[in-house]
Every structure is written in C-alpha cells, then in structure tokens.
Write an enzyme that holds these catalytic residues in place. Structure first.
Site, PDB file in Angstrom:
ATOM      1  N   GLU A  92     -29.235 -21.207  45.171  1.00 58.89           N
ATOM      2  CA  GLU A  92     -30.296 -21.728  44.318  1.00 58.89           C
ATOM      3  C   GLU A  92     -30.284 -23.269  44.333  1.00 58.89           C
ATOM      4  O   GLU A  92     -29.273 -23.871  44.739  1.00 58.89           O
ATOM      5  CB  GLU A  92     -30.073 -21.222  42.883  1.00 58.89           C
ATOM      6  CG  GLU A  92     -30.120 -19.704  42.738  1.00 58.89           C
ATOM      7  CD  GLU A  92     -31.527 -19.113  42.838  1.00 58.89           C
ATOM      8  OE1 GLU A  92     -32.400 -19.683  43.534  1.00 58.89           O
ATOM      9  OE2 GLU A  92     -31.755 -18.060  42.221  1.00 58.89           O
ATOM     10  N   ASN A 142     -38.493 -21.005  45.146  1.00 63.29           N
ATOM     11  CA  ASN A 142     -37.867 -22.268  44.729  1.00 63.29           C
ATOM     12  C   ASN A 142     -37.048 -22.907  45.859  1.00 63.29           C
ATOM     13  O   ASN A 142     -36.268 -23.823  45.622  1.00 63.29           O
ATOM     14  CB  ASN A 142     -36.963 -22.041  43.507  1.00 63.29           C
ATOM     15  CG  ASN A 142     -35.817 -21.074  43.795  1.00 63.29           C
ATOM     16  OD1 ASN A 142     -35.726 -20.528  44.895  1.00 63.29           O
ATOM     17  ND2 ASN A 142     -34.952 -20.865  42.819  1.00 63.29           N
ATOM     18  N   ASP A 180     -26.044 -11.514  51.438  1.00 65.26           N
ATOM     19  CA  ASP A 180     -25.736 -11.635  50.006  1.00 65.26           C
ATOM     20  C   ASP A 180     -25.730 -10.261  49.352  1.00 65.26           C
ATOM     21  O   ASP A 180     -26.126  -9.269  49.963  1.00 65.26           O
ATOM     22  CB  ASP A 180     -26.742 -12.576  49.311  1.00 65.26           C
ATOM     23  CG  ASP A 180     -28.170 -12.379  49.808  1.00 65.26           C
ATOM     24  OD1 ASP A 180     -28.481 -11.274  50.299  1.00 65.26           O
ATOM     25  OD2 ASP A 180     -28.973 -13.313  49.709  1.00 65.26           O
ATOM     26  N   HIS A 227     -34.715 -21.401  47.796  1.00 61.86           N
ATOM     27  CA  HIS A 227     -33.360 -20.894  48.103  1.00 61.86           C
ATOM     28  C   HIS A 227     -33.349 -20.167  49.440  1.00 61.86           C
ATOM     29  O   HIS A 227     -34.353 -19.606  49.876  1.00 61.86           O
ATOM     30  CB  HIS A 227     -32.800 -20.017  46.969  1.00 61.86           C
ATOM     31  CG  HIS A 227     -33.419 -18.661  46.811  1.00 61.86           C
ATOM     32  ND1 HIS A 227     -33.749 -18.112  45.590  1.00 61.86           N
ATOM     33  CD2 HIS A 227     -33.765 -17.702  47.716  1.00 61.86           C
ATOM     34  CE1 HIS A 227     -34.235 -16.903  45.748  1.00 61.86           C
ATOM     35  NE2 HIS A 227     -34.280 -16.630  47.026  1.00 61.86           N
TER      36      HIS A 227
HETATM   37  C1  F6R Z   1     -32.219 -11.800  50.351  1.00 62.45           C
HETATM   38  C2  F6R Z   1     -32.159 -13.255  50.350  1.00 62.45           C
HETATM   39  C3  F6R Z   1     -33.206 -14.082  49.696  1.00 62.45           C
HETATM   40  C4  F6R Z   1     -34.616 -13.670  50.046  1.00 62.45           C
HETATM   41  C5  F6R Z   1     -35.622 -14.523  49.274  1.00 62.45           C
HETATM   42  C6  F6R Z   1     -37.049 -14.122  49.569  1.00 62.45           C
HETATM   43  O1  F6R Z   1     -31.138 -11.261  51.099  1.00 62.45           O
HETATM   44  O2  F6R Z   1     -31.228 -13.784  50.881  1.00 62.45           O
HETATM   45  O3  F6R Z   1     -33.025 -15.422  50.053  1.00 62.45           O
HETATM   46  O4  F6R Z   1     -34.816 -13.814  51.427  1.00 62.45           O
HETATM   47  O5  F6R Z   1     -35.379 -14.374  47.911  1.00 62.45           O
HETATM   48  O6  F6R Z   1     -37.272 -12.836  49.085  1.00 62.45           O
HETATM   49  P1  F6R Z   1     -38.586 -12.050  49.492  1.00 62.45           P
HETATM   50  O7  F6R Z   1     -38.523 -11.883  50.961  1.00 62.45           O
HETATM   51  O8  F6R Z   1     -38.473 -10.732  48.774  1.00 62.45           O
HETATM   52  O9  F6R Z   1     -39.729 -12.893  49.062  1.00 62.45           O
END
Ligand code: F6R
Length: 266
Positions: free
Chosen positions: A148, A141, A69, A143
């Site tokens: 989301e 949440n 992403d 995702h």
């Molecule tokens: C980032 C991504 C997100 C993160 C998620 C957890 O490329 O795809 O899904 O993996 O937001 O973020 P952290 O690891 O910072 O808690």
C-alpha cells in the site's frame, strides 16, 4: 518500461497470454517460474491460457508458480483465500503439479509465526526462483502486491495492513466490506523487483489515475507501482480506459507501430 495500449480488455488478455506462452515454450528444458497475481485484472489471461492448454498449445507440467500475496485471518476453506482461489480458477484446469504452487503458508499460522512464514516463503523463492515472468495487477491507489502507499521501496515479504480504499475495492469479493481481512502477507517491492520480466495488466477508468502516476509520475511511496520505473524489463498492457490519463499515449502507440524487426514484440 514498455507501454502497450490495446484496443480492448480482450485484446489485452490475448497479448499477455502470448507473453506467457512464449516464456513457457522457451523454458521447456530450463527453470520455468511464474509469478501469479489474483484479483479480477489477470482473470481473462488465465482463462485464455486454460483455453490454449486445452487446445494442446502448451503444457504447464514443468512450471513452478509463486503467489504474490495472501489474506490473513480467513478460515482454511474460505473461497477467497488466494491459494485456494488460484487453484479453483486456474491451476486445477492445467497439468501443473499441485506441489509446484508456492505461497505464504498462512493456514499454518500460530500466534507469532508470521515472520517465519515470510522468511520461509522468501527462502523458497531463492531456492526455486528467480521468477522469470511475473504478472501484476494494480490497485486504484497504486499498490502492487499488497504494498500500500507508504511501503518501503526495498521491502521484502511481510505483513501489511490493507488501506480503507483497498478494503472497499475488494468488498465485491466478500459478503460485506467488514468481511474483507485487514491484514495480508505480501511480497515486498524489493522482492517483486527481482522478477526478470514483469507484466502489469489493467483495465477500466478506475485504474487510469494509478496507471498515469506509475508510468509518468515521480517514483514515490505514494504510488508504490512507480518503483517499477527502476526495473529493466516491465511491460504494461492496458485498455484505452486505463490509458486515458496518460500524457504520452500517442508516443507509446508510435513506438509499438515502429518496432524494429529484430526486437521482441513485447
Ligand atoms: C492481488 C494483488 C493486487 C491486485 C490489485 C488489483 O494478488 O496483488 O495487487 O492485483 O488489487 O485488483 P483487481 O485486479 O481485482 O482490480
């Protein structure tokens, strides 16, 4: 879905780095395509892989990698632009050719070009992919990528609006919450499901509820990660805090302790 409860985040990083190492060494003469997540959860894995590379335990010269992403609206030199971030913290420390890193080309964005960026990215995935090994984190949440709650289970790469919870969670990477972009481009859930092996890593209490819903809850758009229940090869590597809301942890531990010799460790 295989659930591995490690004794600590450090042990999780070792386990996931070993999964990467085996995949890369097993694909020296064939297509070797990684899917990379950003954020804090996989960082210890990347650090461990850099260490193993420096000790000549593996090379990345034949590897292609896709970012999951990307943020929209950041200037091209912003340190949190994921394509830049992953180069800074991971790729630039390896022998992987620069042109082998693929991501949504958001810095070429002119008004109205978003759908072209998304289709170009999916086209590249079809040309170079499929992704053999995809690492994922999970949002508090539920995702994955930036899909989301409410995301369609069959979605493809597209623009998404970040939820207020995700913007609050990610504010730690920016000067303030207002600086966190509102929009992103992300692989869809349908795109992610095309990876051959998915490894999801999570640490800490703040992920415990999302992890329990993903593994033991119903498949629902309210917890997008629950779609992984449909995938034939998912390994979830979590520390005891992230595992703390699971009902069946003792069974998952029993499974790990009683693997037949012929079965892959993870
Ligand atoms: C980032 C991504 C997100 C993160 C998620 C957890 O490329 O795809 O899904 O993996 O937001 O973020 P952290 O690891 O910072 O808690």
């Amino acid at each position: 879905m295989e659930v591995v409860i490690s004794s600590s985040p450090t042990e999780s990083y070792q386990i996931v780095a070993s999964i990467f190492q085996s995949y890369i060494l097993d694909h020296l003469d064939e297509k070797c395509v990684l899917g990379l997540a950003t954020g804090s959860s996989p960082q210890g894995v990347y650090d461990e892989l850099i260490r193993r590379f420096q000790f000549n335990e593996l090379s990345f010269s034949h590897v292609n990698a896709f970012l999951l992403d990307e943020y929209l609206g950041l200037p091209p030199d912003h340190p949190q632009l994921y394509a830049r971030y992953i180069r800074d913290v991971f790729i630039s420390h390896l022998d992987m050719p620069n042109q082998n890193l693929h991501y949504p080309q958001v810095t070429q964005l002119n008004t109205g070009d978003i759908s072209t960026i998304c289709t170009d990215y999916e086209k590249k995935l079809r040309q170079i992919g499929p992704i053999g090994l995809q690492i994922l984190g999970i949002g508090s949440n539920g995702h994955i990528g930036f899909n989301e709650p409410g995301s369609s289970l069959g979605s493809r790469t597209r623009i998404k609006t970040l939820s207020p919870i995700t913007r609050t969670d990610n504010a730690r990477f920016f000067s303030s919450e207002q600086d966190v972009p509102v929009h992103v481009i992300t692989q869809g859930l349908g795109t992610i499901l095309e990876s051959q092996h998915i490894v999801l890593i999570a640490q800490g209490k703040q992920k415990a509820s999302a992890i329990a819903q993903m593994i033991e809850g119903p498949v629902t758009i309210n917890c997008p990660a629950s779609v992984l229940q449909f995938h034939p090869h998912v390994t979830v590597v979590i520390d005891p805090e992230a595992a703390s809301f699971l009902s069946n942890s003792s069974y998952y531990q029993f499974v790990q302790a009683n693997k037949p010799d012929w079965q892959d460790k993870y």
